[in-house]
Design a protein around this motif. Structure first.
Motif, PDB file in Angstrom:
ATOM      1  N   ALA A  96      -7.601 -11.886   4.299  1.00  0.00           N
ATOM      2  CA  ALA A  96      -8.986 -12.031   3.828  1.00  0.00           C
ATOM      3  C   ALA A  96      -9.572 -10.641   3.601  1.00  0.00           C
ATOM      4  O   ALA A  96     -10.279 -10.091   4.426  1.00  0.00           O
ATOM      5  CB  ALA A  96      -9.808 -12.802   4.847  1.00  0.00           C
ATOM      6  N   GLN A  97      -9.271 -10.080   2.436  1.00  0.00           N
ATOM      7  CA  GLN A  97      -9.591  -8.684   2.166  1.00  0.00           C
ATOM      8  C   GLN A  97     -11.058  -8.309   2.396  1.00  0.00           C
ATOM      9  O   GLN A  97     -11.326  -7.258   2.971  1.00  0.00           O
ATOM     10  CB  GLN A  97      -9.165  -8.333   0.742  1.00  0.00           C
ATOM     11  N   PRO A  98     -12.036  -9.141   1.972  1.00  0.00           N
ATOM     12  CA  PRO A  98     -13.422  -8.715   2.143  1.00  0.00           C
ATOM     13  C   PRO A  98     -13.808  -8.477   3.594  1.00  0.00           C
ATOM     14  O   PRO A  98     -14.718  -7.732   3.886  1.00  0.00           O
ATOM     15  CB  PRO A  98     -14.240  -9.874   1.554  1.00  0.00           C
ATOM     16  N   SER A  99     -13.083  -9.133   4.542  1.00  0.00           N
ATOM     17  CA  SER A  99     -13.474  -8.962   5.937  1.00  0.00           C
ATOM     18  C   SER A  99     -12.784  -7.758   6.575  1.00  0.00           C
ATOM     19  O   SER A  99     -13.073  -7.391   7.698  1.00  0.00           O
ATOM     20  CB  SER A  99     -13.136 -10.217   6.736  1.00  0.00           C
ATOM     21  N   ALA A 100     -11.794  -7.166   5.860  1.00  0.00           N
ATOM     22  CA  ALA A 100     -11.085  -6.009   6.418  1.00  0.00           C
ATOM     23  C   ALA A 100     -11.777  -4.734   5.932  1.00  0.00           C
ATOM     24  O   ALA A 100     -11.937  -4.527   4.738  1.00  0.00           O
ATOM     25  CB  ALA A 100      -9.628  -6.023   5.970  1.00  0.00           C
ATOM     26  N   PRO A 101     -12.217  -3.880   6.859  1.00  0.00           N
ATOM     27  CA  PRO A 101     -12.921  -2.669   6.431  1.00  0.00           C
ATOM     28  C   PRO A 101     -11.975  -1.632   5.829  1.00  0.00           C
ATOM     29  O   PRO A 101     -10.846  -1.477   6.297  1.00  0.00           O
ATOM     30  CB  PRO A 101     -13.520  -2.141   7.733  1.00  0.00           C
ATOM     31  N   LEU A 102     -12.454  -0.966   4.809  1.00  0.00           N
ATOM     32  CA  LEU A 102     -11.690   0.157   4.247  1.00  0.00           C
ATOM     33  C   LEU A 102     -11.819   1.327   5.219  1.00  0.00           C
ATOM     34  O   LEU A 102     -12.924   1.743   5.550  1.00  0.00           O
ATOM     35  CB  LEU A 102     -12.268   0.488   2.863  1.00  0.00           C
ATOM     36  N   VAL A 103     -10.696   1.840   5.711  1.00  0.00           N
ATOM     37  CA  VAL A 103     -10.749   2.903   6.725  1.00  0.00           C
ATOM     38  C   VAL A 103     -10.136   4.217   6.258  1.00  0.00           C
ATOM     39  O   VAL A 103     -10.208   5.223   6.972  1.00  0.00           O
ATOM     40  CB  VAL A 103     -10.082   2.476   8.059  1.00  0.00           C
ATOM     41  N   GLY A 104      -9.508   4.224   5.072  1.00  0.00           N
ATOM     42  CA  GLY A 104      -8.898   5.479   4.607  1.00  0.00           C
ATOM     43  C   GLY A 104      -8.752   5.499   3.104  1.00  0.00           C
ATOM     44  O   GLY A 104      -8.658   4.454   2.463  1.00  0.00           O
ATOM     45  N   ILE A 105      -8.753   6.712   2.552  1.00  0.00           N
ATOM     46  CA  ILE A 105      -8.580   6.898   1.108  1.00  0.00           C
ATOM     47  C   ILE A 105      -7.777   8.181   0.883  1.00  0.00           C
ATOM     48  O   ILE A 105      -8.005   9.186   1.564  1.00  0.00           O
ATOM     49  CB  ILE A 105      -9.946   6.969   0.376  1.00  0.00           C
ATOM     50  N   ALA A 106      -6.853   8.105  -0.044  1.00  0.00           N
ATOM     51  CA  ALA A 106      -6.115   9.308  -0.457  1.00  0.00           C
ATOM     52  C   ALA A 106      -5.930   9.223  -1.965  1.00  0.00           C
ATOM     53  O   ALA A 106      -5.615   8.151  -2.488  1.00  0.00           O
ATOM     54  CB  ALA A 106      -4.753   9.364   0.217  1.00  0.00           C
ATOM     55  N   TYR A 107      -6.183  10.337  -2.658  1.00  0.00           N
ATOM     56  CA  TYR A 107      -5.847  10.358  -4.073  1.00  0.00           C
ATOM     57  C   TYR A 107      -5.523  11.769  -4.527  1.00  0.00           C
ATOM     58  O   TYR A 107      -5.827  12.759  -3.846  1.00  0.00           O
ATOM     59  CB  TYR A 107      -6.928   9.689  -4.936  1.00  0.00           C
ATOM     60  N   GLY A 108      -4.922  11.834  -5.680  1.00  0.00           N
ATOM     61  CA  GLY A 108      -4.594  13.123  -6.288  1.00  0.00           C
ATOM     62  C   GLY A 108      -4.126  12.894  -7.707  1.00  0.00           C
ATOM     63  O   GLY A 108      -4.104  11.755  -8.196  1.00  0.00           O
TER      64      GLY A 108
END
Ligand SMILES: CC(C)(COP(=O)(O)OP(=O)(O)OC[C@H]1O[C@@H](n2cnc3c(N)ncnc32)[C@H](O)[C@@H]1OP(=O)(O)O)[C@@H](O)C(=O)NCCC(=O)NCCS
Length: 215
Positions: free
Chosen positions: A75-87
């Motif tokens: 259930a993606q909407p209930s899982a908090p985004l906790v990290g991001i990486a990009y390049g």
């Protein structure tokens, strides 16, 4: 015997540029919290991150923490985004590339070694994990997933200098084999000293961990 970490592994998801736009608010909130920047910083960063996602070779990956309130992991909407990486793929017309080139030149690097470092690289532009999720392997997992199967010869990044290299970012980069390119460098318009670090790609198998980013 060291205590066992029972924290569930983060769920990694590779983003398209359109996905980044959709999740930009959440991703920038993680960035501001992780870097301890003043609230409002995200407003200035939003157009820059959006533009970065249009650059050739851009790749972005986010990490989701455990679902809130015992909801299903799917259930993606209930899982908090906790990290991001990009390049993205570095190129000579980019501001960061020009700054690093000048930094290397001023540090005494000869044209051949500058070319061998800046000739073919992936710029790790952003890597952030929410403070409440740090220290459980999320940063390592994001970084190894982001760098998997890159076509470039090396990866470069810049990170603020800290005394004795004593923070999680430095320990993570050193553990993954990043070495010095330029130290104590001041980018135009920023008074803080930065280190530019890099390493060849691919990551050696012994330094990578199982990541399993999905789309
Ligand atoms: C740098 C950053 C992205 C690292 O993310 P992270 O999730 O904390 O990184 P990891 O958990 O993979 O590694 C950090 C620590 O956890 C430990 N660790 C790694 N995997 C682990 C696991 N499976 N179980 C337990 N501990 C683990 C590591 O040994 C490391 O410990 P150390 O810091 O004492 O060496 C994060 O700390 C952050 O956002 N910092 C602030 C922003 C920042 O500095 N960004 C980089 C700017 S260039």
């Amino acid at each position: 015997m060291s205590p066992v970490d029972t924290t569930p592994a983060p769920r990694l998801v590779e983003l398209s540029a359109a996905d980044l736009r959709t999740h930009l608010g959440e991703a920038l909130a993680v960035y501001v919290e992780a870097m301890d920047y003043p609230k409002g910083t995200e407003i200035h960063r939003a157009p820059m991150w959006t533009e970065h996602a249009t650059r050739p070779g851009w790749r972005g990956i986010v990490a989701y923490g455990p679902p809130r309130d015992g909801a299903e992991a799917s259930a993606q909407p209930s899982a908090p985004l906790v990290g991001i990486a990009y390049g993205y793929r570095g190129a000579p017309h980019q501001w960061w590339h020009q700054q690093v080139r000048e930094g290397m030149r001023r540090a005494g690097a000869d044209p051949n070694s500058i070319e061998s470092v800046l000739g073919d690289y992936f710029e790790l532009t952003e890597l952030h994990v929410s403070p409440r999720a740090q220290g459980h392997g999320t940063g390592s997992a994001l970084l190894t997933a982001l760098l998997a199967d890159r076509p470039e010869a090396r990866v470069l990044l810049s990170t603020p200098e800290v005394p004795h290299e004593d923070n999680r970012a430095w320990r993570l980069y050193r553990r993954l084999g990043f070495t010095d390119v330029v130290r104590h460098f001041r980018f135009s318009g920023d008074s803080r000293p930065f280190a530019v670090l890099g390493r060849e790609l691919p990551l050696r198998p012994s330094t990578t961990e199982s990541t399993g980013a999905t789309r």
